[in-house]
Design a protein around this motif. Structure first.
Motif, PDB file in Angstrom:
ATOM      1  N   GLY A 463      26.250  -2.374-111.928  1.00  0.00           N
ATOM      2  CA  GLY A 463      27.058  -2.290-113.140  1.00  0.00           C
ATOM      3  C   GLY A 463      28.047  -1.143-113.081  1.00  0.00           C
ATOM      4  O   GLY A 463      29.210  -1.278-113.490  1.00  0.00           O
ATOM      5  N   ALA A 466      30.906  -2.039-110.698  1.00  0.00           N
ATOM      6  CA  ALA A 466      31.839  -3.008-111.287  1.00  0.00           C
ATOM      7  C   ALA A 466      32.763  -2.344-112.297  1.00  0.00           C
ATOM      8  O   ALA A 466      33.979  -2.572-112.302  1.00  0.00           O
ATOM      9  CB  ALA A 466      31.064  -4.154-111.942  1.00  0.00           C
ATOM     10  N   VAL A 490      34.807  -5.070-108.097  1.00  0.00           N
ATOM     11  CA  VAL A 490      34.212  -5.659-109.295  1.00  0.00           C
ATOM     12  C   VAL A 490      33.219  -6.750-108.926  1.00  0.00           C
ATOM     13  O   VAL A 490      32.091  -6.802-109.439  1.00  0.00           O
ATOM     14  CB  VAL A 490      35.322  -6.206-110.216  1.00  0.00           C
ATOM     15  N   LEU A 491      33.643  -7.653-108.033  1.00  0.00           N
ATOM     16  CA  LEU A 491      32.752  -8.751-107.645  1.00  0.00           C
ATOM     17  C   LEU A 491      31.528  -8.231-106.902  1.00  0.00           C
ATOM     18  O   LEU A 491      30.407  -8.710-107.113  1.00  0.00           O
ATOM     19  CB  LEU A 491      33.523  -9.745-106.773  1.00  0.00           C
ATOM     20  N   SER A 494      29.098  -6.743-109.352  1.00  0.00           N
ATOM     21  CA  SER A 494      28.458  -7.792-110.156  1.00  0.00           C
ATOM     22  C   SER A 494      27.366  -8.494-109.367  1.00  0.00           C
ATOM     23  O   SER A 494      26.270  -8.756-109.886  1.00  0.00           O
ATOM     24  CB  SER A 494      29.519  -8.805-110.617  1.00  0.00           C
ATOM     25  N   ALA A 497      24.341  -6.230-109.138  1.00  0.00           N
ATOM     26  CA  ALA A 497      23.550  -6.226-110.373  1.00  0.00           C
ATOM     27  C   ALA A 497      22.726  -7.496-110.503  1.00  0.00           C
ATOM     28  O   ALA A 497      21.570  -7.458-110.955  1.00  0.00           O
ATOM     29  CB  ALA A 497      24.484  -6.070-111.577  1.00  0.00           C
ATOM     30  N   GLU A 498      23.288  -8.638-110.100  1.00  0.00           N
ATOM     31  CA  GLU A 498      22.530  -9.888-110.191  1.00  0.00           C
ATOM     32  C   GLU A 498      21.346  -9.875-109.230  1.00  0.00           C
ATOM     33  O   GLU A 498      20.254 -10.353-109.571  1.00  0.00           O
ATOM     34  CB  GLU A 498      23.445 -11.067-109.888  1.00  0.00           C
ATOM     35  N   ALA A 553      30.041 -16.235-116.737  1.00  0.00           N
ATOM     36  CA  ALA A 553      31.139 -15.401-116.228  1.00  0.00           C
ATOM     37  C   ALA A 553      32.454 -16.161-116.258  1.00  0.00           C
ATOM     38  O   ALA A 553      33.476 -15.655-116.751  1.00  0.00           O
ATOM     39  CB  ALA A 553      30.817 -14.933-114.805  1.00  0.00           C
ATOM     40  N   ASN A 853      23.955 -11.030-117.617  1.00  0.00           N
ATOM     41  CA  ASN A 853      24.525 -10.675-116.322  1.00  0.00           C
ATOM     42  C   ASN A 853      25.906 -11.284-116.122  1.00  0.00           C
ATOM     43  O   ASN A 853      26.743 -10.726-115.421  1.00  0.00           O
ATOM     44  CB  ASN A 853      23.584 -11.134-115.204  1.00  0.00           C
ATOM     45  N   VAL A 856      29.115  -9.127-116.952  1.00  0.00           N
ATOM     46  CA  VAL A 856      29.525  -7.986-116.126  1.00  0.00           C
ATOM     47  C   VAL A 856      30.758  -8.313-115.286  1.00  0.00           C
ATOM     48  O   VAL A 856      31.777  -7.614-115.374  1.00  0.00           O
ATOM     49  CB  VAL A 856      28.343  -7.505-115.253  1.00  0.00           C
ATOM     50  N   PRO A 857      30.736  -9.356-114.440  1.00  0.00           N
ATOM     51  CA  PRO A 857      31.946  -9.624-113.643  1.00  0.00           C
ATOM     52  C   PRO A 857      33.131 -10.050-114.496  1.00  0.00           C
ATOM     53  O   PRO A 857      34.273  -9.704-114.188  1.00  0.00           O
ATOM     54  CB  PRO A 857      31.500 -10.743-112.701  1.00  0.00           C
ATOM     55  N   GLY A 860      34.626  -6.962-116.117  1.00  0.00           N
ATOM     56  CA  GLY A 860      35.260  -6.152-115.082  1.00  0.00           C
ATOM     57  C   GLY A 860      36.579  -6.732-114.603  1.00  0.00           C
ATOM     58  O   GLY A 860      37.578  -6.018-114.462  1.00  0.00           O
TER      59      GLY A 860
END
Length: 912
Positions: A463, A466, A490-491, A494, A497-498, A553, A853, A856-857, A860
């Motif tokens: 996180g 991102a 960013v990707l 993400s 985090a996943e 997302a 989740n 987040v991407p 971002g």
């Protein structure tokens, strides 16, 4: 292990797969489906990749070459196939033209082309025509035009006749299927072309451009459309000049034995012409011998711009991850159901590697079968749906490609996925003690703390990465495909985090199990069973989470983008207003609105709109604007300062204010933006032009920019300010020495006319004024997002499928517990309740984690896109999709599981 031991393990695995047909069919389908999808995508992609012979055929047809007058008098650089790229070289300051350039300027293009080709070459004009209008049953359709003798083989491959017959008589033409679809005309119907309204053309055939199936075009016989159309639109212009309009082209048929090479192409380039020769395309020059590749700023190596491949690879990887997560529990349950058999193998002297090989052999057997089935079915589907795929893609396949290495690699990936899904169950089965296997009792282990700590660290770190990438990393050149460092950061954060959430899934399931003691019997049993058997519950939750995260997302990103577009949308008039845009001030100026009112009934009062202009000499005028800090982007199309009466105030500005109407009647300027009017109550008009004009005796020179203050009345209405800066009554023009240029008319009907009625009225207006335009303000029109819809559907299927699979495996795995409950007198509905609640729990937990989740991407990427912009990122949640995925689908999954679960279970003998 020796090969003989593997043979025995595979034989046992094959027999076990045949014995448990339901579970085997489930695993087979899960492996085959992604393989099927990837196979279909690969076959479509490879079939769409044209060979050099296919590519050049779509350019030159049945001819030997295509010559185009790109820029006669300048040098040209081109790719071996000019349609892949060409540009005119700009001369350096002071550079003298070359002899070739001088010759190109002073020579007729057709004659020059003939002199540069081998003697005996035949030229067939491939002249592109203008875009114009053609009549339809509903009004007017915009279409491209061209001419071709469709009976000549030279056009075959470039322009193909696919239905009907080629035009053979005067006033016959062919049309593309897209034109027929847009116009609603059938084959054999008639149409007239704008500018040639006295001539009716009959459509005798349907043609297509293999590379552009959606092209809207009419194809007439040579000499029957383009020259008459040019003569009608530009009367008095010589025919020779009309023929040179645009970039005239010729298809070239060479005499026997003649050929064209790269040196001949460069000779044409020196004269300002491009040449696409079949012989050069089939045997292209070395890369270094093509100046275009070196000098063109627009050329990119195809290996660089592979964003589509990156997306396809990502989607494929996610699909295979879903398979591994869902098939793993199925293998685990199969191993648990066969634990007594595997324990007997260990008791008879088999090592742990032998036991693991039996479970892993099941993955090998089912993986091979699923991969082979997926490749076969995927290939067959593409072959059967080829016409539909070509129509949707907008281009014909060059050939039906079945690349063996690609198909073997895809099948191998499917097999590897099955082996990965079976690897953890095989390892667990090998670690199980023989005693536990024979008695059917497995110890329940606590979640691994190290994995949980690692998962939390990945969530926090991903996180942070991102968010840091969205705000701190600067934009730059692409690093991977078309993605720069900011987007990749960013990707990457993400995805990290996943992965952390995936690692924390078992402990989250265990935490939910601790709530069971406060619940009634059915929910308590369901939660404890799910928490106890985390090896099948956690992967199902992770599969749901991964699918929902991707869908959310994309949904958040698409919804926020749509909200930003809606925020930035600038309407041309109030909602529902009908606008006639015409600058005609001749006799037809009054006929145009009358014709529109004749075609559209119930329009209401008409407002004639003008644009305030300053005429500083005969036939010289400039647009008048108001001085102020207003941003030009806030204004829609002209008028910047409108002229008209009170109906313009009502229809164009949607203002109904008594004080404003009284000010307008008193010849006052109405201003709709507070920043355009000063403290003295005056607005300043900026008049441009007049400077440097000849002076009469006694006159003083005028400045090129004049500031004229006028009395103004503020009507503070931000909505009205979007349509124009102000409104000046026409009765005040003479006093101010200004004039009004006609802009058309505006109506405000009670309900907007439909599109068919608008098309009929537009056709009627164009017949009187070719430059007239009729629009209806329908507000912001959101674009349909097929990707978001498809991903939402995919996420819904995964939610239902994963929850259902895990519930079915739980039911199969807990038969002894169900039999014990039935033996001690538990009511039959307990089994339904447990199945429904387990299914709902898996779907709900996975959906909630995935939804969190997925933000987040999306956030971002939105912040990354908005950085450096004057407008902040607008984060909008797709509440409908979230409600469906997070609440509705888990409830539906639970109800379906309860509905299809049998209440009664057969009692069996247990071993103690």
């Amino acid at each position: 292990m020796r090969f003989g031991a593997w043979k025995v393990a595979l034989r046992v695995a094959r027999r076990d797969a045949l014995r448990a047909k339901g579970r085997s069919a489930l695993i087979l389908a899960m492996v085959a489906l992604p393989v099927l999808g990837v196979t279909g995508a690969d076959v479509v992609h490879r079939s769409g990749q044209l060979t050099p012979a296919e590519r050049v055929e779509r350019v030159v047809g049945g001819a030997d070459a295509l010559v185009t007058a790109l820029s006669p008098g300048q040098s040209v650089e081109q790719a071996p196939v000019a349609e892949d790229g060409a540009f005119a070289v700009q001369p350096r300051p002071g550079q003298q033209p070359t002899p070739e350039q001088v010759k190109a300027v002073g020579t007729d293009p057709a004659a020059l082309v003939g002199s540069l080709l081998p003697p005996g070459s035949t030229l067939t004009p491939a002249r592109p025509g203008p875009e114009t209008g053609a009549t339809s049953p509903e009004g007017l359709v915009r279409t491209l035009t061209t001419e071709a003798d469709l009976g000549d083989p030279v056009w075959r491959g470039r322009l193909n006749l696919v239905k009907g017959r080629a035009p053979s008589a005067p006033h016959e033409l062919a049309a593309t299927q897209a034109f027929l679809d847009h116009s609603g005309l059938p084959l054999g119907g008639t149409t007239t072309v704008q500018g040639l309204e006295q001539t009716t053309f009959t459509i005798t055939g349907v043609v297509e451009h293999p590379d552009e199936l959606g092209r809207v075009e009419l194809v007439a016989r040579p000499g029957e459309l383009l020259d008459p159309l040019a003569a009608a639109t530009e009367p008095g212009r010589p025919a020779a000049e009309q023929a040179r309009t645009g970039h005239p082209s010729w298809l070239v048929h060479l005499p026997g034995g003649a050929g064209l090479d790269w040196a001949k192409v460069q000779l044409f380039n020196a004269h300002g012409y491009t040449l696409t020769a079949r012989s050069v395309a089939l045997d292209p020059p070395p890369y270094g011998a093509v100046p275009y590749y070196r000098d063109s700023a627009t050329y990119r190596d195809p290996a660089i711009g592979n964003s589509t491949k990156v997306v396809v690879a990502t989607v494929t990887g996610m699909a295979l991850l879903e398979v591994a997560l869902l098939a793993g529990p199925a293998f685990a349950v199969g191993a648990r159901r066969s634990r007594r058999q595997l324990a007997l193998l260990g008791a008879a002297g088999g090592r742990r590697s032998h036991i693991g090989a039996v479970v892993l052999g099941g993955g090998l057997v089912l993986g091979l079968a699923g991969a082979a089935l997926g490749v076969a079915v995927g290939t067959g589907l593409v072959a059967g749906l080829r016409p539909v795929i070509e129509e949707v893609g907008g281009a014909r396949f060059g050939h039906f490609a079945l690349p063996p290495l690609d198909l073997l690699a895809i099948a191998g990936i499917g097999l590897l996925t099955a082996l990965l899904a079976a690897a953890l169950p095989a390892w667990q089965a090998a670690r199980r003690s023989v005693t536990a296997g024979l008695t059917g009792r497995d110890a329940v282990r606590a979640p691994n703390r190290l994995v949980t700590v690692l998962g939390v660290a990945l969530i926090l770190g991903g996180g942070a990465i991102a968010m840091y990438g969205a705000g701190a990393v600067q934009r730059g050149l692409p690093v991977v495909s078309t993605y720069d460092a900011r987007t990749l950061t960013v990707l990457g954060g993400s995805i990290t985090a996943e992965l952390g959430l995936l690692a924390c899934t078992p402990v989250l399931v265990a935490l939910f199990g601790r709530l069971a003691g406060r619940l009634p019997l059915g929910p308590r049993l369901a939660l404890r069973d799910s928490a106890r058997n985390r090896s099948r519950t956690a992967p199902a939750v992770a599969a749901v989470m991964a699918a929902v995260a991707g869908a959310v997302a994309i949904g958040v990103y698409s919804t926020s983008t749509d909200a930003e577009n809606r925020r930035d949308y600038r309407p041309q008039a109030p909602y529902g207003a009908v606008q006639l845009i015409s600058h005609n001030d001749g006799p037809k100026a009054s006929q145009l609105p009358a014709e529109v009112e004749k075609q559209l009934t119930g329009l209401g009062p008409r407002a004639d709109v003008g644009q305030l202009v300053y005429r500083f000499c005969d036939n010289c005028s400039s647009t008048v604007v108001l001085k102020g800090p207003a941003e030009p982007r806030r204004l829609a199309d002209p008028p910047h300062v409108a002229t008209g009466d009170v109906t313009v105030l009502h229809n164009l500005f949607d203002v109904r204010d008594r004080q404003a109407e009284q000010a307008l009647a008193a010849d006052k300027l109405l201003v709709f933006d507070r920043s355009l009017i000063g403290a003295d109550g005056k607005a300043v008009m900026l008049l441009r032009g007049g400077g440097g004009a000849p002076l009469q005796p006694g006159q003083t020179p005028k400045p090129d920019l004049q500031e004229v203050p006028v009395d103004a009345v503020l009507v503070d209405d931000p909505d009205a300010a979007r349509f124009a800066q102000g409104l000046l009554p026409t009765t005040a023009l003479t006093r101010l020495g200004l004039a009004a240029a006609p802009q058309g008319a505006v109506w405000r009907p009670a309900t907007p006319p439909d599109r068919k009625a608008q098309q009929r009225a537009a056709a009627a207006a164009v017949r009187l004024d070719h430059h007239a335009e009729l629009t209806v303000e329908r507000g912001y029109q959101p674009r349909s997002d097929a990707i978001t819809l498809a991903l939402s559907g995919f996420a819904g299927l995964v939610v239902l499928g994963a929850a259902g699979i895990a519930t079915g495996l739980a039911a199969a795995d807990s038969r002894q517990d169900q039999a014990t409950l039935a033996a001690v007198g538990a009511p039959p509905r307990i089994r339904r309740t447990m199945a429904g609640l387990q299914c709902a729990l898996i779907a709900l937990l996975g959906a909630v984690l995935g939804a969190a989740n997925g933000f987040v991407p999306a956030v971002g990427l939105l912040k990354s896109r908005a950085s450096g912009s004057s407008q902040p990122a607008l984060i909008t949640a797709p509440w409908g999709e979230l409600l469906l995925v997070v609440l509705v689908l888990p409830v539906v999954a639970g109800l379906l599981a309860a509905l299809f679960t049998r209440s009664r279970v057969a009692l069996g003998r247990r071993l103690s």
